[in-house]
Design a protein around this motif. Structure first.
Motif, PDB file in Angstrom:
ATOM      1  N   ILE A  51       0.867  -1.178   0.000  1.00 28.96           N
ATOM      2  CA  ILE A  51       0.000   0.000   0.000  1.00 28.96           C
ATOM      3  C   ILE A  51       0.905   1.230   0.000  1.00 28.96           C
ATOM      4  O   ILE A  51       2.087   1.124   0.333  1.00 28.96           O
ATOM      5  N   PRO A  52       0.377   2.397  -0.362  1.00 30.44           N
ATOM      6  CA  PRO A  52       1.218   3.598  -0.361  1.00 30.44           C
ATOM      7  C   PRO A  52       1.933   3.788   0.982  1.00 30.44           C
ATOM      8  O   PRO A  52       1.315   3.698   2.039  1.00 30.44           O
ATOM      9  N   GLY A  53       3.244   3.995   0.887  1.00 23.81           N
ATOM     10  CA  GLY A  53       4.074   4.156   2.070  1.00 23.81           C
ATOM     11  C   GLY A  53       4.845   2.902   2.445  1.00 23.81           C
ATOM     12  O   GLY A  53       5.607   2.908   3.406  1.00 23.81           O
ATOM     13  N   PHE A  54       4.689   1.829   1.661  1.00 24.28           N
ATOM     14  CA  PHE A  54       5.290   0.545   2.029  1.00 24.28           C
ATOM     15  C   PHE A  54       6.811   0.586   2.110  1.00 24.28           C
ATOM     16  O   PHE A  54       7.404  -0.162   2.879  1.00 24.28           O
ATOM     17  N   THR A  55       7.466   1.447   1.335  1.00 30.19           N
ATOM     18  CA  THR A  55       8.936   1.460   1.344  1.00 30.19           C
ATOM     19  C   THR A  55       9.508   2.011   2.650  1.00 30.19           C
ATOM     20  O   THR A  55      10.706   1.882   2.904  1.00 30.19           O
ATOM     21  N   ARG A  56       8.685   2.623   3.458  1.00 32.72           N
ATOM     22  CA  ARG A  56       9.103   3.130   4.778  1.00 32.72           C
ATOM     23  C   ARG A  56       8.267   2.508   5.891  1.00 32.72           C
ATOM     24  O   ARG A  56       8.230   3.018   7.001  1.00 32.72           O
ATOM     25  N   ASN A  57       7.556   1.421   5.564  1.00 30.88           N
ATOM     26  CA  ASN A  57       6.677   0.750   6.536  1.00 30.88           C
ATOM     27  C   ASN A  57       5.667   1.712   7.148  1.00 30.88           C
ATOM     28  O   ASN A  57       5.362   1.639   8.334  1.00 30.88           O
ATOM     29  N   LEU A  58       5.157   2.624   6.325  1.00 34.00           N
ATOM     30  CA  LEU A  58       4.164   3.586   6.787  1.00 34.00           C
ATOM     31  C   LEU A  58       2.769   2.977   6.665  1.00 34.00           C
ATOM     32  O   LEU A  58       2.454   2.329   5.675  1.00 34.00           O
ATOM     33  N   SER A  59       1.952   3.197   7.633  1.00 30.04           N
ATOM     34  CA  SER A  59       0.569   2.736   7.601  1.00 30.04           C
ATOM     35  C   SER A  59      -0.301   3.804   6.958  1.00 30.04           C
ATOM     36  O   SER A  59       0.080   4.967   6.876  1.00 30.04           O
ATOM     37  N   PHE A  60      -1.487   3.395   6.522  1.00 31.10           N
ATOM     38  CA  PHE A  60      -2.469   4.350   6.008  1.00 31.10           C
ATOM     39  C   PHE A  60      -3.443   4.634   7.141  1.00 31.10           C
ATOM     40  O   PHE A  60      -4.048   3.725   7.691  1.00 31.10           O
ATOM     41  N   TYR A  61      -3.570   5.899   7.513  1.00 31.63           N
ATOM     42  CA  TYR A  61      -4.392   6.279   8.656  1.00 31.63           C
ATOM     43  C   TYR A  61      -5.741   6.865   8.271  1.00 31.63           C
ATOM     44  O   TYR A  61      -6.485   7.320   9.131  1.00 31.63           O
ATOM     45  N   GLY A  62      -6.053   6.905   6.989  1.00 32.86           N
ATOM     46  CA  GLY A  62      -7.357   7.406   6.559  1.00 32.86           C
ATOM     47  C   GLY A  62      -7.503   8.907   6.658  1.00 32.86           C
ATOM     48  O   GLY A  62      -8.594   9.420   6.819  1.00 32.86           O
ATOM     49  N   LYS A  63      -6.387   9.617   6.563  1.00 34.11           N
ATOM     50  CA  LYS A  63      -6.440  11.081   6.670  1.00 34.11           C
ATOM     51  C   LYS A  63      -6.877  11.743   5.375  1.00 34.11           C
ATOM     52  O   LYS A  63      -7.036  12.949   5.335  1.00 34.11           O
ATOM     53  N   GLY A  64      -7.026  10.974   4.314  1.00 31.49           N
ATOM     54  CA  GLY A  64      -7.547  11.529   3.079  1.00 31.49           C
ATOM     55  C   GLY A  64      -6.599  11.483   1.908  1.00 31.49           C
ATOM     56  O   GLY A  64      -5.520  10.879   1.968  1.00 31.49           O
ATOM     57  N   PRO A  65      -6.992  12.132   0.826  1.00 26.59           N
ATOM     58  CA  PRO A  65      -6.236  12.085  -0.425  1.00 26.59           C
ATOM     59  C   PRO A  65      -4.788  12.557  -0.306  1.00 26.59           C
ATOM     60  O   PRO A  65      -3.898  11.959  -0.907  1.00 26.59           O
ATOM     61  N   ASP A  66      -4.542  13.613   0.459  1.00 28.52           N
ATOM     62  CA  ASP A  66      -3.165  14.121   0.571  1.00 28.52           C
ATOM     63  C   ASP A  66      -2.232  13.077   1.175  1.00 28.52           C
ATOM     64  O   ASP A  66      -1.064  12.985   0.797  1.00 28.52           O
ATOM     65  N   GLU A  67      -2.748  12.297   2.117  1.00 23.50           N
ATOM     66  CA  GLU A  67      -1.934  11.247   2.729  1.00 23.50           C
ATOM     67  C   GLU A  67      -1.546  10.201   1.684  1.00 23.50           C
ATOM     68  O   GLU A  67      -0.383   9.787   1.616  1.00 23.50           O
ATOM     69  N   ILE A  68      -2.490   9.793   0.865  1.00 23.08           N
ATOM     70  CA  ILE A  68      -2.203   8.797  -0.172  1.00 23.08           C
ATOM     71  C   ILE A  68      -1.163   9.326  -1.146  1.00 23.08           C
ATOM     72  O   ILE A  68      -0.154   8.669  -1.416  1.00 23.08           O
ATOM     73  N   LEU A  69      -1.396  10.510  -1.683  1.00 20.03           N
ATOM     74  CA  LEU A  69      -0.491  11.080  -2.682  1.00 20.03           C
ATOM     75  C   LEU A  69       0.915  11.273  -2.122  1.00 20.03           C
ATOM     76  O   LEU A  69       1.908  10.970  -2.802  1.00 20.03           O
ATOM     77  N   SER A  70       1.027  11.744  -0.896  1.00 17.53           N
ATOM     78  CA  SER A  70       2.367  11.961  -0.327  1.00 17.53           C
ATOM     79  C   SER A  70       3.083  10.640  -0.089  1.00 17.53           C
ATOM     80  O   SER A  70       4.300  10.543  -0.282  1.00 17.53           O
ATOM     81  N   LYS A  71       2.361   9.593   0.296  1.00 21.51           N
ATOM     82  CA  LYS A  71       2.996   8.292   0.520  1.00 21.51           C
ATOM     83  C   LYS A  71       3.402   7.627  -0.797  1.00 21.51           C
ATOM     84  O   LYS A  71       4.403   6.914  -0.848  1.00 21.51           O
ATOM     85  N   VAL A  72       2.653   7.882  -1.858  1.00 24.21           N
ATOM     86  CA  VAL A  72       3.072   7.402  -3.177  1.00 24.21           C
ATOM     87  C   VAL A  72       4.396   8.067  -3.556  1.00 24.21           C
ATOM     88  O   VAL A  72       5.324   7.403  -4.033  1.00 24.21           O
ATOM     89  N   CYS A  73       4.515   9.363  -3.312  1.00 26.97           N
ATOM     90  CA  CYS A  73       5.762  10.088  -3.605  1.00 26.97           C
ATOM     91  C   CYS A  73       6.937   9.491  -2.833  1.00 26.97           C
ATOM     92  O   CYS A  73       8.034   9.326  -3.382  1.00 26.97           O
ATOM     93  N   VAL A  74       6.716   9.138  -1.577  1.00 28.70           N
ATOM     94  CA  VAL A  74       7.763   8.511  -0.762  1.00 28.70           C
ATOM     95  C   VAL A  74       8.222   7.209  -1.419  1.00 28.70           C
ATOM     96  O   VAL A  74       9.417   6.957  -1.583  1.00 28.70           O
ATOM     97  N   ASP A  75       7.261   6.384  -1.830  1.00 29.41           N
ATOM     98  CA  ASP A  75       7.606   5.105  -2.449  1.00 29.41           C
ATOM     99  C   ASP A  75       8.351   5.299  -3.769  1.00 29.41           C
ATOM    100  O   ASP A  75       9.348   4.625  -4.024  1.00 29.41           O
ATOM    101  N   LEU A  76       7.863   6.205  -4.597  1.00 33.47           N
ATOM    102  CA  LEU A  76       8.511   6.425  -5.893  1.00 33.47           C
ATOM    103  C   LEU A  76       9.957   6.889  -5.706  1.00 33.47           C
ATOM    104  O   LEU A  76      10.863   6.407  -6.400  1.00 33.47           O
ATOM    105  N   ARG A  77      10.167   7.792  -4.764  1.00 34.08           N
ATOM    106  CA  ARG A  77      11.544   8.249  -4.489  1.00 34.08           C
ATOM    107  C   ARG A  77      12.411   7.093  -3.986  1.00 34.08           C
ATOM    108  O   ARG A  77      13.543   6.909  -4.431  1.00 34.08           O
ATOM    109  N   ASN A  78      11.891   6.309  -3.051  1.00 27.26           N
ATOM    110  CA  ASN A  78      12.668   5.210  -2.482  1.00 27.26           C
ATOM    111  C   ASN A  78      12.947   4.098  -3.491  1.00 27.26           C
ATOM    112  O   ASN A  78      13.959   3.402  -3.383  1.00 27.26           O
TER     113      ASN A  78
END
Length: 177
Positions: A51-78
């Motif tokens: 799920i988005p954030g997996f490369t940093r073992n980040l969980s999804f907390y349901g904070k909304g669209p910005d959380e998803i998009l930012s965690k995708v960016c983290v994964d793509l960079r990593n």
């Protein structure tokens, strides 16, 4: 067993291997269970649930669209994937070595208390959109108003275990292969 970024990178398929002759790559029975919609949209064939954030073992907390998009960016960079994030209103202009991913989101509801997200990918040659939903084979998106090559869904309606979920688009990623 610890999953390494290098192991994941080795499994990433290019567009030509993921979508051939206007058909998404068929997955093995095991792959349909282990490869998530998110991983599939990026061409990741590593057998794990990402799920988005997996490369940093980040969980999804349901904070909304910005959380998803930012965690995708983290994964793509990593994953060392070159990308551009663009808003829904932005003009889409792809280079010959790029493809487009569209991200959808549904607000929290009784079935998904943290909300629900879905990714779809466009085949740049045909203009067709495709995705993997749940434990099913990847498929071309054919439902919706006037979905033809070059057009795209503006709302994604999924029937998930007898529950209808309407996802609205929240952004795009242009990915360089």
């Amino acid at each position: 067993m610890l999953i390494s970024i290098k192991d994941i990178q080795k499994t990433i398929l290019r567009s030509t291997a993921l979508f051939q002759d206007n058909t998404p790559k068929r997955l093995s029975k095991q792959e349909t269970v282990t490869i998530t919609n998110y991983a599939y949209s990026l061409g990741i064939m590593y057998p794990a649930s990402f799920i988005p954030g997996f490369t940093r073992n980040l969980s999804f907390y349901g904070k909304g669209p910005d959380e998803i998009l930012s965690k995708v960016c983290v994964d793509l960079r990593n994953l060392a994937i070159v990308y551009r994030q663009i808003d829904l209103e932005d003009t889409i202009s792809l280079q010959c070595n790029e493809y487009l991913i569209k991200v959808f989101y549904a607000a929290p509801n009784e079935k998904f208390p943290l909300g629900y997200f879905q990714f779809m990918r466009q085949d740049t040659k045909s203009g067709l959109w495709f995705q993997k939903v749940g434990n099913k084979q990847p498929a071309i998106i054919t439902t919706g108003k006037n979905i033809t090559p070059g057009s795209e869904p503006t709302v994604l309606t999924l029937t998930l275990t007898n529950f209808i979920c309407q996802c609205k688009p929240i952004g795009y990623f242009i990915i360089t292969e």
